[in-house]
Motif scaffolding. Structure first.
Motif, PDB file in Angstrom:
ATOM      1  N   LEU A 182     -16.061  15.640   5.584  1.00 23.12           N
ATOM      2  CA  LEU A 182     -15.472  14.228   5.359  1.00 23.12           C
ATOM      3  C   LEU A 182     -14.282  14.559   4.482  1.00 23.12           C
ATOM      4  CD1 LEU A 182     -18.515  11.878   4.975  1.00 23.12           C
ATOM      5  CD2 LEU A 182     -16.521  11.385   6.473  1.00 23.12           C
ATOM      6  N   ARG A 183     -13.109  14.047   4.585  1.00 25.08           N
ATOM      7  CA  ARG A 183     -12.202  14.266   3.594  1.00 25.08           C
ATOM      8  C   ARG A 183     -11.642  12.805   2.933  1.00 25.08           C
ATOM      9  NH1 ARG A 183      -9.987  19.415   2.913  1.00 25.08           N
ATOM     10  NH2 ARG A 183     -10.859  20.912   4.372  1.00 25.08           N
ATOM     11  N   ILE A 184     -11.290  12.747   1.527  1.00 26.46           N
ATOM     12  CA  ILE A 184     -10.778  11.534   1.319  1.00 26.46           C
ATOM     13  C   ILE A 184      -9.549  11.876   0.820  1.00 26.46           C
ATOM     14  CG2 ILE A 184     -11.176   9.705  -0.605  1.00 26.46           C
ATOM     15  CD1 ILE A 184     -13.330   9.346   1.236  1.00 26.46           C
ATOM     16  N   TRP A 185      -8.416  11.033   1.325  1.00 24.08           N
ATOM     17  CA  TRP A 185      -7.088  11.298   1.159  1.00 24.08           C
ATOM     18  C   TRP A 185      -6.762  10.244   0.227  1.00 24.08           C
ATOM     19  CZ3 TRP A 185      -5.174  15.856   3.788  1.00 24.08           C
ATOM     20  CH2 TRP A 185      -6.110  16.050   4.765  1.00 24.08           C
ATOM     21  N   THR A 186      -5.789  10.460  -0.883  1.00 23.84           N
ATOM     22  CA  THR A 186      -5.231   9.643  -1.818  1.00 23.84           C
ATOM     23  C   THR A 186      -3.663   9.918  -2.019  1.00 23.84           C
ATOM     24  OG1 THR A 186      -5.637  10.769  -3.600  1.00 23.84           O
ATOM     25  CG2 THR A 186      -7.270   9.147  -3.335  1.00 23.84           C
ATOM     26  N   VAL A 187      -3.043   8.877  -2.821  1.00 22.41           N
ATOM     27  CA  VAL A 187      -1.672   8.885  -3.080  1.00 22.41           C
ATOM     28  C   VAL A 187      -1.234  10.147  -3.944  1.00 22.41           C
ATOM     29  CG1 VAL A 187       0.071   7.316  -4.232  1.00 22.41           C
ATOM     30  CG2 VAL A 187      -1.388   6.182  -2.859  1.00 22.41           C
ATOM     31  N   VAL A 197       0.764  -1.240  -0.052  1.00 22.00           N
ATOM     32  CA  VAL A 197      -0.017   0.060  -0.009  1.00 22.00           C
ATOM     33  C   VAL A 197       0.816   1.343   0.008  1.00 22.00           C
ATOM     34  CG1 VAL A 197      -1.579   1.224   1.430  1.00 22.00           C
ATOM     35  CG2 VAL A 197      -1.990  -1.265   1.118  1.00 22.00           C
ATOM     36  N   ARG A 198       0.298   2.067  -0.908  1.00 21.41           N
ATOM     37  CA  ARG A 198       1.384   3.348  -0.866  1.00 21.41           C
ATOM     38  C   ARG A 198       0.770   4.350   0.173  1.00 21.41           C
ATOM     39  NH1 ARG A 198       2.234   5.355  -6.988  1.00 21.41           N
ATOM     40  NH2 ARG A 198       0.088   5.056  -6.810  1.00 21.41           N
ATOM     41  N   PRO A 199       1.567   5.001   0.937  1.00 21.66           N
ATOM     42  CA  PRO A 199       0.956   6.151   2.114  1.00 21.66           C
ATOM     43  C   PRO A 199       0.157   7.354   1.096  1.00 21.66           C
ATOM     44  CG  PRO A 199       3.275   5.970   1.941  1.00 21.66           C
ATOM     45  CD  PRO A 199       2.985   4.929   0.914  1.00 21.66           C
ATOM     46  N   VAL A 200      -1.034   7.575   1.764  1.00 24.20           N
ATOM     47  CA  VAL A 200      -1.718   8.477   1.080  1.00 24.20           C
ATOM     48  C   VAL A 200      -0.738  10.131   1.125  1.00 24.20           C
ATOM     49  CG1 VAL A 200      -3.858   7.514   1.244  1.00 24.20           C
ATOM     50  CG2 VAL A 200      -2.985   9.212   3.001  1.00 24.20           C
ATOM     51  N   THR A 201      -0.846  10.928   0.420  1.00 20.80           N
ATOM     52  CA  THR A 201      -0.028  12.089   0.620  1.00 20.80           C
ATOM     53  C   THR A 201      -1.150  13.555   0.308  1.00 20.80           C
ATOM     54  OG1 THR A 201       0.105  12.203  -1.874  1.00 20.80           O
ATOM     55  CG2 THR A 201       1.919  11.039  -0.562  1.00 20.80           C
ATOM     56  N   ARG A 202      -2.281  13.471  -0.069  1.00 21.59           N
ATOM     57  CA  ARG A 202      -2.934  14.524  -0.539  1.00 21.59           C
ATOM     58  C   ARG A 202      -4.488  14.368  -0.263  1.00 21.59           C
ATOM     59  NH1 ARG A 202      -5.054  14.366  -5.583  1.00 21.59           N
ATOM     60  NH2 ARG A 202      -4.830  12.354  -6.702  1.00 21.59           N
ATOM     61  N   CYS A 203      -4.989  15.586  -0.116  1.00 24.00           N
ATOM     62  CA  CYS A 203      -6.429  15.442   0.105  1.00 24.00           C
ATOM     63  C   CYS A 203      -7.072  15.509  -1.383  1.00 24.00           C
ATOM     64  CB  CYS A 203      -7.084  16.646   0.837  1.00 24.00           C
ATOM     65  SG  CYS A 203      -8.878  16.675   1.147  1.00 24.00           S
ATOM     66  N   ALA A 204      -7.854  14.467  -1.750  1.00 25.06           N
ATOM     67  CA  ALA A 204      -8.583  14.576  -3.100  1.00 25.06           C
ATOM     68  C   ALA A 204      -9.818  14.975  -3.225  1.00 25.06           C
ATOM     69  CB  ALA A 204      -8.596  13.027  -3.410  1.00 25.06           C
TER      70      ALA A 204
END
Length: 507
Positions: free
Chosen positions: A502-507, A126-133
């Motif tokens: 709610l925030r969704i964070w992705t790579v 799993v790559r760690p998430v880095t930003r708020c999508a």
């Protein structure tokens, strides 16, 4: 007094058990010089499987002390005759080899055979998430809980505005807003087959919803007289139809419901104060922690009390099982593969459950965190005596959480720190410091390599388990973060906050 760096001879002598800092050359010249200085001594090693310590793998081998973890990987893969290179961790005397073997030989004789224990790691990464999508607005009060579905395709959130919201995670838009609760919605739980959502609130009612249509299934489950503190579905490998649901409440009872006939099957009493947390284990037992300082173990076939675990000196706040992740996800792994028949899916779920148990010598381990600042490990399906009692936190423990592979668990506390522990022995492995407010929530990535934490300080932080350091800080919320979840496919992290977003964070 000059500001020059102290000379080596002025440094404190190597005492108090500090190991020598590793010298890492920075240029090719330094590396060649180091190579020529170091006698490349050989030693004899024996590989052993950490999960079953009596098993030796291959013959004793004569290798150089300067062997790196990459070379050990190649060696163990060839000894095990693996067709493809699989990742492993290596340990000497319970310490993980992170760089090369030489750093772990302090005080060991060259004459004896050194045992190197190996453990398989997750094959996927799993790559760690880095930003708020995306930032998803809709709740008009604080977001109190959120959860991804076991197959990783659905997402639901609940909040203080009495609504339950189902979201499309690919477009970050709401698909259904479910109304019916009359007070704050506190708990949400997906059934392990991803076909039902149970929600429960401040008013003491439980509702079952269909995530596809957004309609309520059956009638409201009424019976508790005070607010609900926990929901737990029956594990998929015990019953693939996902009918029974357990709930715990401040009214000091636990109830088991049939979600198809909407009847209360049994009411488990015995606690004298509010039940704070609930787990339904893979052995068919229910574990409940309470403010009366005990943990009770109930049989789910007849509702009989099996044993009472006593040891905490204050309220029990949180429980976690080493099998939590596989019980939550049932037959779904990180690929989200669907199975044609219920029987096949049940068989896969049982295999996944047994794999995790095998890593802990076949035990289903329970850990409990309390207001007395301690964590206690138990083997509750067998005995009422604890395995170990772990101290170190300076404030109450808010949450304990096992890694998906059951090897580690993390404890989050109001002392602003997270501690990492060995999931079998309870050995302390490290501290994660960085939050400036109480840590409310932690959640593991599905490959057990990262941990995400949400805090009162309004930030999320991603921690790397191998280096024991912070990988990424994720600011963005305007107020306390109450809930975090990492999707089972590892693609995204969701967080819900007092700022109503709610925030969704992705790579």
């Amino acid at each position: 007094m000059s500001n020059d760096r102290p000379k080596t001879k002025q440094m404190p002598k190597q005492k108090f058990g500090f190991s020598k800092p590793e010298y890492i050359p920075t240029t090719v010249g330094e590396a060649i010089k180091l190579e020529s200085q170091e006698p490349s001594l050989n030693l004899i090693v024996q590989f052993k499987n950490k999960d079953s310590e009596n098993d030796t793998t291959g013959p004793p081998i004569n290798i150089s002390q300067n062997v790196t973890t990459e070379q050990l990987q190649m060696l163990i893969n060839s000894l095990l005759n693996n067709d493809e290179q699989l990742p492993y961790s290596f340990f000497v005397n319970d310490q993980e080899i992170t760089n090369n073997l030489k750093n772990h030989l302090e005080g060991l004789s060259d004459e004896t055979t050194l045992s190197i224990y190996y453990q398989p790691q997750a094959v996927f990464r799993v790559r760690p998430v880095t930003r708020c999508a995306s930032s998803m607005a809709g709740h008009t009060e604080a977001v109190l809980n959120c959860a991804f579905s076991p197959d990783g395709k659905g997402f639901v959130s609940v909040g203080g505005d009495t609504t339950v919201r189902i979201w499309d995670i690919y477009t970050s838009t709401p698909t259904h807003t479910l109304k019916g609760h009359t007070n704050w919605v506190l708990q949400v739980a997906w059934s392990p087959d991803s076909k039902k959502i149970a929600t429960a609130g401040m008013e003491g009612d439980i509702r079952i919803w269909c995530p596809q249509t957004g309609k309520q299934l059956g009638s409201t489950l009424k019976g508790h007289t005070k607010f609900i503190t926990g929901l737990a579905w029956e594990p998929f490998h015990l019953n693939p139809k996902c009918v029974r649901l357990a709930s715990s409440s401040k009214d000091s009872t636990i109830r088991i419901w049939d979600t198809e006939s909407c009847k209360n099957l049994m009411s488990l009493s015995g606690h004298t104060m509010s039940v704070t947390c609930l787990r339904w284990g893979g052995e068919g037992l229910i574990y409940s922690g309470s403010q009366d300082r005990t943990i009770r173990v109930f049989n789910t076939t007849d509702g009989r009390l099996v044993r009472v675990l006593e040891g905490h000196a204050h309220w029990v706040n949180t429980l976690a099982l080493n099998t939590d992740y596989v019980l939550r996800t049932g037959s779904y792994d990180y690929t989200g593969k669907e199975y044609d028949t219920l029987e096949e899916a049940q068989r896969v779920a049982l295999e996944r459950y047994n794999d995790v148990k095998a890593k802990s010598k076949g035990m289903e381990i329970l850990v409990s965190g309390s207001d007395d600042f301690t964590v206690i490990m138990w083997n509750p399906s067998v005995t009422k005596t604890s395995i170990s009692r772990l101290t170190g936190h300076q404030q109450l423990i808010n949450l304990v959480s096992f890694s998906p592979d059951g090897r580690y668990f993390a404890s989050a506390s109001f002392d602003k720190s997270i501690k990492l522990w060995d999931g079998q022995s309870g050995k302390f492995l490290g501290n994660f410091r960085g939050h400036v407010g109480a840590v409310y929530q932690v959640c593991w990535s599905s490959d057990s390599r990262y941990l995400v934490s949400g805090s009162k300080d309004s930030t999320l932080k991603i921690w790397d388990i191998k280096t024991k350091k912070m990988e990424k800080e994720l600011p963005g919320h305007a107020d306390e973060v109450y809930t975090v979840d990492w999707s089972p496919d590892g693609e995204r992290v969701a967080s819900g906050s007092k700022d109503r977003l709610l925030r969704i964070w992705t790579v």
